[in-house]
Design an enzyme around this catalytic site. Structure first.
Site, PDB file in Angstrom:
ATOM      1  CB  CYS B  77      50.742 -28.509   7.725  1.00 13.84           C
ATOM      2  SG  CYS B  77      50.572 -26.742   8.073  1.00 13.84           S
ATOM      3  CG  HIS B 179      49.805 -29.227  12.385  1.00 15.62           C
ATOM      4  ND1 HIS B 179      51.055 -29.598  11.950  1.00 15.62           N
ATOM      5  CD2 HIS B 179      49.646 -27.948  12.020  1.00 15.62           C
ATOM      6  CE1 HIS B 179      51.638 -28.572  11.358  1.00 15.62           C
ATOM      7  NE2 HIS B 179      50.802 -27.560  11.376  1.00 15.62           N
ATOM      8  CD  GLU B 181      51.507 -32.936  13.344  1.00 16.29           C
ATOM      9  OE1 GLU B 181      50.606 -33.343  12.597  1.00 16.29           O
ATOM     10  OE2 GLU B 181      52.155 -31.887  13.114  1.00 16.29           O
TER      11      GLU B 181
END
Lengths: 252, 197
Positions: B77, B179, B181
Site C-alpha cells: 500500500c 492489502h 494481509e
C-alpha cells in the site's frame, strides 16, 4: 473491475454478538470471532462490528475483541459504536481494526473528522449517519441511537463529512431499518451523488432484489445488512451470485 | 527464516503481523538497521500520508538504508508508493526513488467513480512469481486515493477505470498497492509466494 461490496453487520455487547444470531453449525453463535470467520468464508467482502456496550469497561473489551477478530480474519473490518476520541481510534487501529466509524461524536464536534483524517488518513475514517424521513423536513440526521434529532439535513451533513476528510459514508435509513421493505433508494442515491467518496447503504434489506436496486438505482458502493444474514434468510454466496447475474460486479 | 517489518509508525502493522502469524511465521517489528540488513525478508507496510511517513523514515535514517537492502523486500500500500520518486500527495513530496515512478491522484471522472478506490478489484496481466497460482479472476482489497502509473516496472495491473500499477518490481524490491494481509485466501497466497522468493 472494482466490485460492489456485501457487508454483514454484527452487534456486539461486552465482547459478545447479540440480537439473536441463529446459525446452524456454529457451536457458539455469540462468539464474534467464529461468526466473523464464517461470514468471511462465505464471501463477505468486509464486516462491521457495532459495539453497544454501555459500561466503563467498554473500551478494554472492545480493544480485546478487535485483537481477537484481527488475529483470525483475513478481510477488512470496521468498528463503530460510541467512539469519540482520538485515543479511542488509535487503540482500535493499533490492535488491528481497518477502519473505525464515528457517528454522534462527529455531529457533536465535526472538527473531529478533520483531526482523525489528518492523524490516521481518510481511508480508515468512516462517518456513520442515521437518517430518518419526515414530511415536514425531509431526511434528517439523528444521534444517540436514533433518539436525538440533530435537525441537520442528511445530504448536507454527509457532504460536510466528506469535505472534512471522511473516507466513506455509512448511511442508515432509520425509516427503513427493520422493515425488510428494501433500502431507502432516494436518500442513498442523493447522498451518493452528493459526495465523491464511497457510500455504504444500510437499513431495510429484505431480499436479494433489494440489493440489486440499491446498487443499480441508488449508486451505492456497498450494501450492509444484519438480520437477513444472521438468520440465514439469505446466504451471502447466493446473494452475490444473484447480483452478478443482474450484471453487478461481484467478487465470487 | 528471519522476517523483519520496517517500523516507522506507518499505520496498522498489526494486521500484517497477524497475517504472517496465520502462516506460522514470526516477524520482528524494527527500525534497527542491523536487524533489517540481516533479515531474510523485509516487509514494508504502510497506511496514511506520504509526507509524514517520509519524515519518520528520514528521522530514523531508513531513507538511506532501505535502498541498500538486497534481500527480497515487499512494500504494501503506502509502502509501495514510498518506493517511487515523487508523489502529488501533501502538495508534493519526494520519496525513496527506488523505483522510477511518480505517484498521482485519482481524478473522480464520474459520480460512480469514487475516490478513494476502495474495495475488491481483480488483478490483470500478472507477470511475476509473486502471483503464482493466481489468475485475472482473483480479487484483492484496495484502499487508496493515489496510484503509480503503469510502466516497465509493473508486474500486475488493476483498472479504475484506466489501468494502474497494482504491483511493481525492481530487482529485489517487490511492492503491491493492495492489502495482501486483508485479501482473503488470494492475499495469503501472495504472501506465501513472497516468503518463497
Amino acid at each position: 473491475m472494482l466490485t460492489k461490496r456485501i457487508i454483514p453487520c454484527l452487534d456486539v455487547k461486552d465482547g459478545r454478538t447479540v440480537k439473536g444470531v441463529r446459525f446452524e453449525g456454529l457451536r457458539d453463535a455469540g462468539d464474534p470471532v467464529a461468526l466473523a470467520s464464517r461470514y468471511a468464508r462465505e464471501g463477505a467482502d468486509e464486516l462491521v462490528f457495532l459495539d453497544i456496550t454501555a459500561t466503563n469497561q467498554k473500551r478494554a473489551t472492545l480493544v480485546a475483541l478487535v485483537r481477537d477478530v484481527a488475529r483470525e480474519l483475513d478481510i477488512p473490518f470496521t468498528v463503530g459504536g460510541g467512539i469519540g476520541t482520538i485515543s479511542d481510534v488509535e487503540a482500535l487501529l493499533m490492535n488491528g481494526a481497518d477502519k473505525v466509524s464515528i457517528n454522534s461524536a462527529a455531529l457533536a464536534r465535526p472538527e473531529l473528522i478533520d483531526e482523525l483524517a489528518a492523524r490516521f488518513g481518510s481511508q480508515c475514517i468512516v462517518v456513520a449517519a442515521d437518517a430518518r424521513f419526515n414530511d415536514a423536513d425531509g431526511w434528517q440526521v439523528y444521534t444517540r441511537a436514533g433518539t436525538n434529532n440533530t435537525g441537520r439535513d442528511a445530504v448536507q451533513w454527509c457532504r460536510e463529512a466528506a469535505d472534512r476528510g471522511a473516507g466513506e459514508i455509512l448511511l442508515t435509513s432509520m425509516s427503513n431499518d427493520g422493515t425488510k421493505d428494501g433500502f431507502a433508494l432516494d436518500i442513498t442515491g442523493a447522498v451518493s451523488r452528493a459526495v465523491t467518496i464511497p457510500v455504504i447503504a444500510s437499513g431495510g434489506a429484505g431480499s436479494k432484489q433489494d440489493f440489486t436496486n440499491v446498487f443499480q438505482q441508488a449508486q451505492a458502493d456497498a450494501g450492509l445488512a444484519a438480520s437477513i444474514f444472521h438468520f440465514g434468510e439469505i446466504g451471502i454466496r447466493e446473494l452475490k451470485e444473484h447480483l452478478r447475474r443482474d450484471g453487478i460486479p461481484m467478487r465470487l | 527464516m528471519k522476517i523483519a517489518i520496517v517500523d516507522y509508525k506507518g499505520g496498522n502493522v498489526q494486521s500484517v503481523l497477524f497475517a504472517l502469524e496465520r502462516l506460522g511465521v514470526q516477524a520482528t517489528l524494527t527500525a534497527d538497521h542491523d536487524v533489517l540488513r540481516r533479515a531474510d525478508k523485509v516487509l514494508f507496510p504502510g497506511e496514511g500520508e506520504a509526507a509524514s511517513a517520509m519524515k519518520e523514515l528520514r528521522a530514523q535514517g531508513l531513507d538511506e538504508l532501505l535502498p541498500t537492502l538486497t534481500q527480497p523486500f515487499l512494500g504494501i500500500c503506502l509502502g509501495m508508493q514510498l518506493l517511487g520518486r515523487h508523489t502529488q500527495e501533501g502538495g508534493g513530496t519526494d520519496m525513496l526513488g527506488i523505483l522510477p515512478f511518480d505517484v498521482v491522484r485519482f481524478q473522480s471522472a464520474a459520480p460512480e467513480h469514487k475516490v478513494p478506490h476502495m474495495g475488491w478489484n481483480n488483478l490483470q496481466t500478472l507477470r511475476s512469481p509473486l502471483f503464482e497460482g493466481l489468475s485475472a479472476e482473483d480479487y484483492v482489497y484496495f484502499v487508496h486515493s493515489y496510484y503509480a502509473p503503469v510502466g516497465d516496472y509493473t508486474i500486475a495491473e488493476a483498472a479504475y477505470p484506466a489501468p494502474f500499477s497494482a504491483a511493481v518490481q525492481h530487482e529485489n524490491f517487490y511492492a503491491v498497492q493492495f492489502h495482501t494481509e486483508k485479501s482473503g485466501p488470494v492475499g495469503t497466497r501472495i504472501l506465501e509466494n513472497f516468503l518463497k522468493l
